[in-house]
Design a protein around this motif. Structure first.
Motif, PDB file in Angstrom:
ATOM      1  N   GLU A 175     -26.677  40.113 145.482  1.00 46.09           N
ATOM      2  CA  GLU A 175     -26.262  40.723 146.753  1.00 46.09           C
ATOM      3  C   GLU A 175     -24.754  40.852 146.787  1.00 46.09           C
ATOM      4  OE1 GLU A 175     -25.820  36.980 149.806  1.00 46.09           O
ATOM      5  OE2 GLU A 175     -27.819  37.873 149.587  1.00 46.09           O
ATOM      6  N   ALA A 176     -24.280  41.853 147.524  1.00 46.76           N
ATOM      7  CA  ALA A 176     -22.847  42.094 147.647  1.00 46.76           C
ATOM      8  C   ALA A 176     -22.288  41.322 148.839  1.00 46.76           C
ATOM      9  CB  ALA A 176     -22.576  43.580 147.815  1.00 46.76           C
ATOM     10  N   VAL A 177     -21.164  40.677 148.598  1.00 47.22           N
ATOM     11  CA  VAL A 177     -20.479  39.911 149.638  1.00 47.22           C
ATOM     12  C   VAL A 177     -19.035  40.391 149.716  1.00 47.22           C
ATOM     13  CG1 VAL A 177     -19.689  37.622 150.333  1.00 47.22           C
ATOM     14  CG2 VAL A 177     -21.929  37.883 149.256  1.00 47.22           C
ATOM     15  N   ILE A 178     -18.533  40.619 150.925  1.00 50.42           N
ATOM     16  CA  ILE A 178     -17.125  40.962 151.119  1.00 50.42           C
ATOM     17  C   ILE A 178     -16.429  39.754 151.728  1.00 50.42           C
ATOM     18  CG2 ILE A 178     -15.479  42.433 152.334  1.00 50.42           C
ATOM     19  CD1 ILE A 178     -17.501  44.690 152.169  1.00 50.42           C
ATOM     20  N   ALA A 179     -15.404  39.277 151.031  1.00 49.48           N
ATOM     21  CA  ALA A 179     -14.635  38.119 151.480  1.00 49.48           C
ATOM     22  C   ALA A 179     -13.225  38.558 151.843  1.00 49.48           C
ATOM     23  CB  ALA A 179     -14.601  37.057 150.383  1.00 49.48           C
ATOM     24  N   ARG A 180     -12.790  38.190 153.059  1.00 47.38           N
ATOM     25  CA  ARG A 180     -11.487  38.619 153.561  1.00 47.38           C
ATOM     26  C   ARG A 180     -10.526  37.448 153.701  1.00 47.38           C
ATOM     27  NH1 ARG A 180     -15.554  41.360 156.094  1.00 47.38           N
ATOM     28  NH2 ARG A 180     -15.319  43.627 156.347  1.00 47.38           N
ATOM     29  N   LYS A 181      -9.262  37.803 153.681  1.00 48.61           N
ATOM     30  CA  LYS A 181      -8.216  36.796 153.859  1.00 48.61           C
ATOM     31  C   LYS A 181      -8.312  36.124 155.218  1.00 48.61           C
ATOM     32  CE  LYS A 181      -3.180  36.275 153.543  1.00 48.61           C
ATOM     33  NZ  LYS A 181      -1.895  36.989 153.260  1.00 48.61           N
ATOM     34  N   ASP A 182      -8.747  36.855 156.245  1.00 47.54           N
ATOM     35  CA  ASP A 182      -8.825  36.283 157.583  1.00 47.54           C
ATOM     36  C   ASP A 182     -10.213  35.739 157.913  1.00 47.54           C
ATOM     37  OD1 ASP A 182     -10.055  38.749 157.769  1.00 47.54           O
ATOM     38  OD2 ASP A 182      -8.542  39.624 159.085  1.00 47.54           O
ATOM     39  N   ASP A 183     -11.084  35.612 156.908  1.00 45.24           N
ATOM     40  CA  ASP A 183     -12.354  34.902 157.111  1.00 45.24           C
ATOM     41  C   ASP A 183     -12.105  33.410 157.176  1.00 45.24           C
ATOM     42  OD1 ASP A 183     -14.227  36.994 157.220  1.00 45.24           O
ATOM     43  OD2 ASP A 183     -14.281  37.185 155.038  1.00 45.24           O
ATOM     44  N   GLU A 184     -13.165  32.678 157.454  1.00 46.13           N
ATOM     45  CA  GLU A 184     -13.093  31.222 157.472  1.00 46.13           C
ATOM     46  C   GLU A 184     -14.159  30.650 156.550  1.00 46.13           C
ATOM     47  OE1 GLU A 184     -13.465  29.941 161.491  1.00 46.13           O
ATOM     48  OE2 GLU A 184     -11.535  30.771 162.135  1.00 46.13           O
ATOM     49  N   GLY A 185     -14.009  29.375 156.231  1.00 45.93           N
ATOM     50  CA  GLY A 185     -15.032  28.666 155.479  1.00 45.93           C
ATOM     51  C   GLY A 185     -15.222  29.196 154.071  1.00 45.93           C
ATOM     52  N   HIS A 186     -16.478  29.280 153.647  1.00 46.91           N
ATOM     53  CA  HIS A 186     -16.793  29.639 152.265  1.00 46.91           C
ATOM     54  C   HIS A 186     -16.354  31.062 151.916  1.00 46.91           C
ATOM     55  CE1 HIS A 186     -18.709  25.898 151.703  1.00 46.91           C
ATOM     56  NE2 HIS A 186     -19.835  26.172 152.349  1.00 46.91           N
ATOM     57  N   LEU A 187     -16.391  31.968 152.883  1.00 48.99           N
ATOM     58  CA  LEU A 187     -15.958  33.332 152.599  1.00 48.99           C
ATOM     59  C   LEU A 187     -14.459  33.384 152.293  1.00 48.99           C
ATOM     60  CD1 LEU A 187     -17.926  35.581 155.105  1.00 48.99           C
ATOM     61  CD2 LEU A 187     -18.007  35.697 152.616  1.00 48.99           C
ATOM     62  N   ARG A 188     -13.679  32.662 153.081  1.00 52.85           N
ATOM     63  CA  ARG A 188     -12.246  32.663 152.780  1.00 52.85           C
ATOM     64  C   ARG A 188     -11.967  31.991 151.442  1.00 52.85           C
ATOM     65  NH1 ARG A 188      -7.093  30.901 152.878  1.00 52.85           N
ATOM     66  NH2 ARG A 188      -5.591  32.340 153.851  1.00 52.85           N
ATOM     67  N   ASP A 189     -12.721  30.974 151.115  1.00 53.13           N
ATOM     68  CA  ASP A 189     -12.559  30.330 149.805  1.00 53.13           C
ATOM     69  C   ASP A 189     -12.857  31.307 148.675  1.00 53.13           C
ATOM     70  OD1 ASP A 189     -11.873  27.925 150.956  1.00 53.13           O
ATOM     71  OD2 ASP A 189     -13.894  27.075 150.825  1.00 53.13           O
ATOM     72  N   LEU A 190     -13.857  32.167 148.870  1.00 51.25           N
ATOM     73  CA  LEU A 190     -14.187  33.151 147.846  1.00 51.25           C
ATOM     74  C   LEU A 190     -13.055  34.159 147.688  1.00 51.25           C
ATOM     75  CD1 LEU A 190     -16.375  34.151 145.859  1.00 51.25           C
ATOM     76  CD2 LEU A 190     -17.252  35.598 147.708  1.00 51.25           C
ATOM     77  N   TRP A 191     -12.472  34.581 148.816  1.00 51.42           N
ATOM     78  CA  TRP A 191     -11.296  35.458 148.747  1.00 51.42           C
ATOM     79  C   TRP A 191     -10.179  34.761 147.979  1.00 51.42           C
ATOM     80  CZ3 TRP A 191      -6.505  34.023 150.634  1.00 51.42           C
ATOM     81  CH2 TRP A 191      -5.496  34.982 150.513  1.00 51.42           C
ATOM     82  N   TRP A 192      -9.897  33.525 148.340  1.00 46.98           N
ATOM     83  CA  TRP A 192      -8.801  32.770 147.708  1.00 46.98           C
ATOM     84  C   TRP A 192      -9.023  32.628 146.207  1.00 46.98           C
ATOM     85  CZ3 TRP A 192      -8.773  28.138 145.032  1.00 46.98           C
ATOM     86  CH2 TRP A 192      -7.525  27.560 144.798  1.00 46.98           C
ATOM     87  N   ALA A 193     -10.253  32.400 145.789  1.00 48.29           N
ATOM     88  CA  ALA A 193     -10.543  32.224 144.365  1.00 48.29           C
ATOM     89  C   ALA A 193     -10.220  33.473 143.562  1.00 48.29           C
ATOM     90  CB  ALA A 193     -12.011  31.852 144.173  1.00 48.29           C
ATOM     91  N   HIS A 194     -10.207  34.633 144.200  1.00 47.40           N
ATOM     92  CA  HIS A 194      -9.906  35.878 143.506  1.00 47.40           C
ATOM     93  C   HIS A 194      -8.427  36.251 143.587  1.00 47.40           C
ATOM     94  CE1 HIS A 194     -14.290  36.178 143.645  1.00 47.40           C
ATOM     95  NE2 HIS A 194     -14.155  36.951 142.591  1.00 47.40           N
ATOM     96  N   THR A 195      -7.600  35.316 144.045  1.00 45.29           N
ATOM     97  CA  THR A 195      -6.153  35.528 144.041  1.00 45.29           C
ATOM     98  C   THR A 195      -5.511  34.776 142.878  1.00 45.29           C
ATOM     99  OG1 THR A 195      -5.715  33.637 145.513  1.00 45.29           O
ATOM    100  CG2 THR A 195      -6.111  35.796 146.557  1.00 45.29           C
ATOM    101  N   GLY A 196      -6.189  34.746 141.736  1.00 48.12           N
ATOM    102  CA  GLY A 196      -5.634  34.087 140.554  1.00 48.12           C
ATOM    103  C   GLY A 196      -6.621  33.193 139.833  1.00 48.12           C
ATOM    104  N   GLY A 197      -7.880  33.175 140.280  1.00 48.83           N
ATOM    105  CA  GLY A 197      -8.885  32.315 139.669  1.00 48.83           C
ATOM    106  C   GLY A 197      -9.487  32.860 138.396  1.00 48.83           C
ATOM    107  N   GLY A 198      -9.088  34.071 137.994  1.00 50.63           N
ATOM    108  CA  GLY A 198      -9.567  34.625 136.737  1.00 50.63           C
ATOM    109  C   GLY A 198     -10.911  35.319 136.850  1.00 50.63           C
ATOM    110  N   GLY A 199     -11.235  36.116 135.827  1.00 49.43           N
ATOM    111  CA  GLY A 199     -12.466  36.895 135.833  1.00 49.43           C
ATOM    112  C   GLY A 199     -13.630  36.167 135.197  1.00 49.43           C
ATOM    113  N   GLY A 200     -14.835  36.659 135.502  1.00 46.83           N
ATOM    114  CA  GLY A 200     -16.038  36.111 134.890  1.00 46.83           C
ATOM    115  C   GLY A 200     -16.462  34.773 135.423  1.00 46.83           C
ATOM    116  N   ASN A 201     -16.077  34.439 136.653  1.00 47.67           N
ATOM    117  CA  ASN A 201     -16.333  33.102 137.175  1.00 47.67           C
ATOM    118  C   ASN A 201     -17.330  33.033 138.324  1.00 47.67           C
ATOM    119  OD1 ASN A 201     -14.678  31.253 135.629  1.00 47.67           O
ATOM    120  ND2 ASN A 201     -12.899  32.265 136.510  1.00 47.67           N
ATOM    121  N   PHE A 202     -17.304  33.990 139.243  1.00 48.54           N
ATOM    122  CA  PHE A 202     -18.058  33.843 140.482  1.00 48.54           C
ATOM    123  C   PHE A 202     -19.088  34.950 140.723  1.00 48.54           C
ATOM    124  CE2 PHE A 202     -13.667  32.357 140.922  1.00 48.54           C
ATOM    125  CZ  PHE A 202     -13.896  31.007 141.082  1.00 48.54           C
ATOM    126  N   GLY A 203     -18.871  36.100 140.124  1.00 50.61           N
ATOM    127  CA  GLY A 203     -19.755  37.236 140.327  1.00 50.61           C
ATOM    128  C   GLY A 203     -19.124  38.478 139.742  1.00 50.61           C
TER     129      GLY A 203
END
Length: 524
Positions: A175-203
């Motif tokens: 399923e497709a998930v959109i994670a925003r900088k102004d989200d909270e909780g797990h969604l914001r964590d997913l956004w944060w992970a894509h600000t330097g967490g590298g490719g091939g890790n979460f989806g």
């Protein structure tokens, strides 16, 4: 079956003429023989492709955008399915999001051309034109405008990721998930992970959105100079490297008057014939821009006592840039970007990286000289017989606006460095793999011999006064996993992510608990 599941893209199998070419990326060292390759054109295609692969028992899935992965994380013997997002290359303004959307298959040059021509804005991203957004951005992203504008991820507002769920005793469900900088909780964590967490890790990343993008300079001064290796003594080499490091240390602050200057020092192997320097300076005021360029070049050449030569040889991934050694060229920014945009030819390559927080110590300069000049190095490896004009250490200016962001605000932990290094060697004959790999490994180990063969990060269990600050995740290096080449006691993930690894691990456990997206250096 939903419409999303019904669509899964174009399937390329071994009987297709395209199969061989699509099994290999830019680095010719790596190839694979997957059951098939999926050419996807939409998020719905990605969802369908994942469901189709996983629920047919194919659990080793790799994702490719530009195909520039330095290691075999996409093309390897275990890969069963490659999902190629290269056809997803739209760049447009999304009024619903109030942000500019860049799809994961779009390349750096496509992004620059579309954004600039239509809006006047740009992304402060890399100089290699064919690198895909999918992997480049989530690793941090930086380039010639980053000292004045920051990293690419410093403008990231949202990311769309296709993740995989699975209930007990049931099929996988993408399923497709959109994670925003102004989200909270797990969604914001997913956004944060894509600000330097590298490719091939979460989806599978399908789209990025950016807000408050910077405007590039109207014009720039572009300079390309070189110095002849035949005239280069150790004293001159050391002075050049020291001058470059000192300039970066003195002008790496957020308010530096040189924040709009980006320079690349090409410390090539002697067999290349020349050492090179490429510099770009903002020229919205042409007079002051030229004055700062001349001042920079003057500082670099203090004590060098060598005439400038043309940069008329290929150096790593950059082409020849002749005619700019005596007089720089004033040109529109977009034209200068096109001039410097190059990937080099498709060939075999091995890479390593380092962040520098301080100028180079004397012992590091000595090792660089020994390996690049062919002088005998004191060790059990004989570097004197190595002869490759396509081997070099590239030193980039860093810092300034990049360091205005805290090390925990994004997943990029390295926020107080002044230089960034990329060790490179290229060749074409697979029979020479061991020769070139050994040379670059020994060079790297000897440069960082005081810290266990790797550039240890600052803080934590490592030396808080460290000269270095780890490695760049977008220049992956599997040797960091090796107890032979990394004897520092600092694991590979700490070299990439510093103190941010634990949070990335938590994101992984929430969004990819079944470890669907994995490779030799994936999180968790």
């Amino acid at each position: 079956m939903s419409n999303a599941e019904a669509s899964s893209g174009v399937t390329v199998t071994g009987i297709d003429d395209r199969y061989g070419a699509l099994c290999q990326g830019f680095n010719q060292r790596w190839t694979s023989h997957p059951d098939y390759i999926k050419i996807v054109r939409s998020t719905a295609d990605v969802i369908g492709a994942l469901n189709e692969a996983l629920n047919s028992g194919r659990t080793r899935i790799a994702v490719r955008s530009g195909g520039h992965c330095y290691e075999n994380f996409v093309s390897n013997a275990q890969t069963q399915v490659i999902i190629d997002v290269g056809q997803m290359d739209r760049v447009h303004y999304d009024p619903g999001m109030g942000a500019y959307c860049v799809e994961a298959g779009s390349t750096n040059w496509h992004n620059y051309a579309r954004l600039y021509r239509e809006t006047g804005f740009t992304l402060p991203a890399g100089s290699c034109y064919s690198v895909g957004a999918g992997g480049h951005i989530c690793g941090g992203g930086y380039g010639l405008l980053s000292r004045r504008a920051g990293l690419t991820v410093d403008y990231l507002y949202a990311v769309e990721v296709v993740v995989v769920r699975r209930e007990p005793h049931s099929d996988y469900r993408a399923e497709a998930v959109i994670a925003r900088k102004d989200d909270e909780g797990h969604l914001r964590d997913l956004w944060w992970a894509h600000t330097g967490g590298g490719g091939g890790n979460f989806g599978v990343i399908t789209r990025y959105w950016f807000k408050n993008l910077p405007r590039p300079p109207i014009n720039v001064w572009l300079s390309a100079v070189a110095w002849e290796w035949k005239d280069m003594s150790y004293e001159r080499f050391a002075r050049l490297v020291e001058n470059f490091g000192r300039f970066c240390a003195e002008n790496g602050g957020i308010r530096s008057e040189y924040a709009d200057l980006f320079s690349i020092l090409k410390l090539t192997h002697r067999s290349a014939g020349k050492i090179g320097l490429i510099t770009q300076v903002e020229a919205n005021n042409p007079l002051t821009g030229r004055e700062r360029l001349d001042a920079f070049l003057g500082r670099l050449e203090e004590g060098l006592d060598l005439p400038r030569a043309e940069l008329d040889v290929v150096m790593g991934e950059h082409p020849q840039i002749p005619g700019l050694h005596e007089e720089p060229r004033l040109m529109p920014w977009i034209q200068a970007t096109q001039t410097l945009n190059s990937s080099g030819p498709n060939r075999r390559g091995k890479y390593k990286s380092a962040y520098m927080r301080r100028p180079f110590p004397d012992d590091q300069i000595q090792v660089m000289w020994n390996f690049l000049s062919g002088a005998r190095d004191d060790g059990d490896y004989d570097n004197t017989g190595y002869d490759n004009p396509d081997a070099l250490i590239q030193v980039d200016t860093y810092g300034c606006r990049i360091n205005a962001v805290g090390p925990r605000d994004t997943a990029v932990a390295q926020r107080d460095s002044i230089m960034k290094l990329q060790y490179q060697t290229y060749w074409t004959d697979p029979r020479e793999d061991a020769v070139h790999e050994r040379w670059i490994r020994e060079l790297y180990r000897r440069v960082y011999q005081r810290t266990g063969g790797v550039p240890v990060p600052a803080g934590g269990a490592a030396d808080p006064e460290a000269v270095t600050d780890g490695c760049y995740v977008n220049y992956p290096d599997r040797d960091l996993n090796s107890e032979i080449w990394n004897t520092s006691g600092v694991p590979w993930y700490r070299l990439y992510y510093g103190q941010n690894y634990e949070r990335l691990l938590e994101v992984k456990q929430v969004w990819d608990p079944h470890d669907v997206f994995r490779h030799e250096q994936s999180i968790g």
